[in-house]
Design an enzyme around this catalytic site. Structure first.
Site, PDB file in Angstrom:
ATOM      1  CD  GLU A  55      -2.019   1.001   3.029  1.00 37.50           C
ATOM      2  OE1 GLU A  55      -1.941  -0.228   4.007  1.00 37.50           O
ATOM      3  OE2 GLU A  55      -3.165   1.976   2.649  1.00 37.50           O
ATOM      4  CB  CYS A  85      -4.206  -2.219   4.551  1.00 33.06           C
ATOM      5  SG  CYS A  85      -2.828  -1.962   5.616  1.00 33.06           S
ATOM      6  CE  LYS A 118      -6.888   1.025   3.561  1.00 30.78           C
ATOM      7  NZ  LYS A 118      -5.493   1.286   4.752  1.00 30.78           N
TER       8      LYS A 118
HETATM    9  C1  ACM Z   1      -4.584  -0.266   7.629  1.00 35.23           C
HETATM   10  O1  ACM Z   1      -5.170   0.060   7.127  1.00 35.23           O
HETATM   11  N1  ACM Z   1      -2.962   0.515   6.831  1.00 35.23           N
HETATM   12  C2  ACM Z   1      -3.902  -0.277   8.247  1.00 35.23           C
END
Ligand code: ACM
Length: 263
Positions: free
Chosen positions: A44, A147, A114
């Site tokens: 990420e 993530c 995301k």
């Molecule tokens: C995250 O979602 N970077 C912990």
């Protein structure tokens, strides 16, 4: 000709430097040039680092999908006939998303934003709006999540229901739970996953390394170091992720009880 079903896939566990987009991008390009693979997944925000405090700060380190960096990556993907997934801060007009992109062997781009923002990310990024799209490298079908998306089983389930063989999972993990949980996410969906995590610290965050490739039965195929950068690969067989039978009587997708779930 028999169609290809074995794929060499891997992660690049890196240590991006906060705000140093040119250094980070050059090191990504060096890595993708120096290995042979079908699919390689980066963490990420691999181009820019994680701990930005304000929208103004992240804006300076965000890039559009039309940037020179992605044009360069695209050329390499076409030349090598392989696919790449990279997490980055995406500038789209005046909006910034925490995004990842799959670029395939023909240069086709599949953008994911995301869905579930973690903690202070809510202050600087806009919530993703792409949904869990599926991209292809040759016959390998790939879904992306980023993530903290792992915490929501609906994300991996949607990717599996959309037909993916593998989840490409760029991460900047700061809690100790994900690597173990990915054994369940993959088992319950009969799907492979590559969690590509970063290492190092920024501000109050320490990133946990231990990137992981998990197979369609919840077994760890490869685990990265806790504190060292590394690039690791395995061979996967997409036929394993296509067969959703757990035994002769249970097909895990057909046995779902949508009539009872309140989702
Ligand atoms: C995250 O979602 N970077 C912990």
């Amino acid at each position: 000709m028999k169609s290809k079903h074995l794929y060499k896939v891997g992660f690049a566990q890196t240590k991006p430097i906060l705000g140093k987009i040119e250094i980070n991008s050059n090191s990504i390009i060096d890595i993708i040039k120096s290995h042979n693979y079908d699919l390689l997944v980066f963490p990420e925000l691999a181009t820019c680092g994680y701990d930005f405090k304000t929208k103004n700060e992240i804006k300076k380190s965000s890039i559009s999908i039309d940037s020179i960096f992605f044009k360069t990556v695209k050329k390499i993907c076409i030349k090598k006939k392989s696919g790449i997934v990279i997490g980055f801060a995406e500038k789209s007009n005046s909006t910034i998303y925490n995004s990842s992109i799959l670029i395939n062997e023909n240069g086709k781009m599949y953008l994911y934003r995301k869905s579930h923002l973690f903690y202070n990310e809510k202050k600087i990024f806009e919530k993703g709006n792409t949904g869990f799209i599926i991209g292809k490298v040759n016959k390998l079908k790939i879904g992306q999540m980023i993530c903290f998306d792992w915490f929501f089983p609906e994300a991996a389930r949607t990717i599996a229901l959309n037909g993916a063989h593998i989840i490409a999972h760029p991460a900047n993990l700061v809690m100790p739970y994900c690597q173990n949980s990915m054994k369940t996410r993959t088992l319950e969906n009969c799907i492979y996953a590559i969690t590509s995590n970063r290492i190092g610290s920024e501000g109050d965050y320490t990133f946990t390394g231990k990137s992981q490739i998990t197979d369609n039965r919840g077994n760890i195929m490869k685990s990265g170091y806790r504190k060292k950068e590394c690039v690791m690969f395995v061979d996967i067989d997409i036929k394993n992720a296509e067969n959703k039978f757990l035994n002769t009587k249970n097909n895990i997708m057909n046995d779902r009880r949508n009539d009872l779930y309140e989702l």
